[in-house]
Design a protein around this motif. Structure first.
Motif: not given
Length: 91
Positions: A50-76
């Motif tokens: 569960l922690f691995l899945a949560a960290s993967l989702a959080l990392g994708a949100m940070i990568g796409y939303g913060v670093i990539g200047d997109g909407n973090p919710a769009d990752v899903f």
């Protein structure tokens, strides 16, 4: 203490020592270390997954939303991943 009391005490000590020698000694079983686990192993494995899945989702949100200047919710969204696959496969 009087001499009579000392003699009685000495006899008492000797009788106690004799009783200890007469008693059969129990063989001391090796003490085993018993560990009480706060969380069972199966629960630990589940928590790690569960922690691995949560960290993967959080990392994708940070990568796409913060670093990539997109909407973090769009990752899903499926369209976002389809676009990424298209870019990687160069379609």
């Amino acid at each position: 203490m009087s001499e009579k009391e000392l003699v009685q005490e000495a006899k008492t000590r000797e009788s106690m020592k004799a009783e200890k020698k007469d008693k059969p000694k129990k063989e001391a079983a090796p003490k085993r270390w018993v560990r009480v686990r706060m969380l069972p192993i199966w629960l630990r494995i589940l928590l790690v997954i569960l922690f691995l899945a949560a960290s993967l989702a959080l990392g994708a949100m940070i990568g796409y939303g913060v670093i990539g200047d997109g909407n973090p919710a769009d990752v899903f969204k499926k369209e976002t991943w389809q676009h990424i696959v298209d870019i990687v496969m160069k379609k």
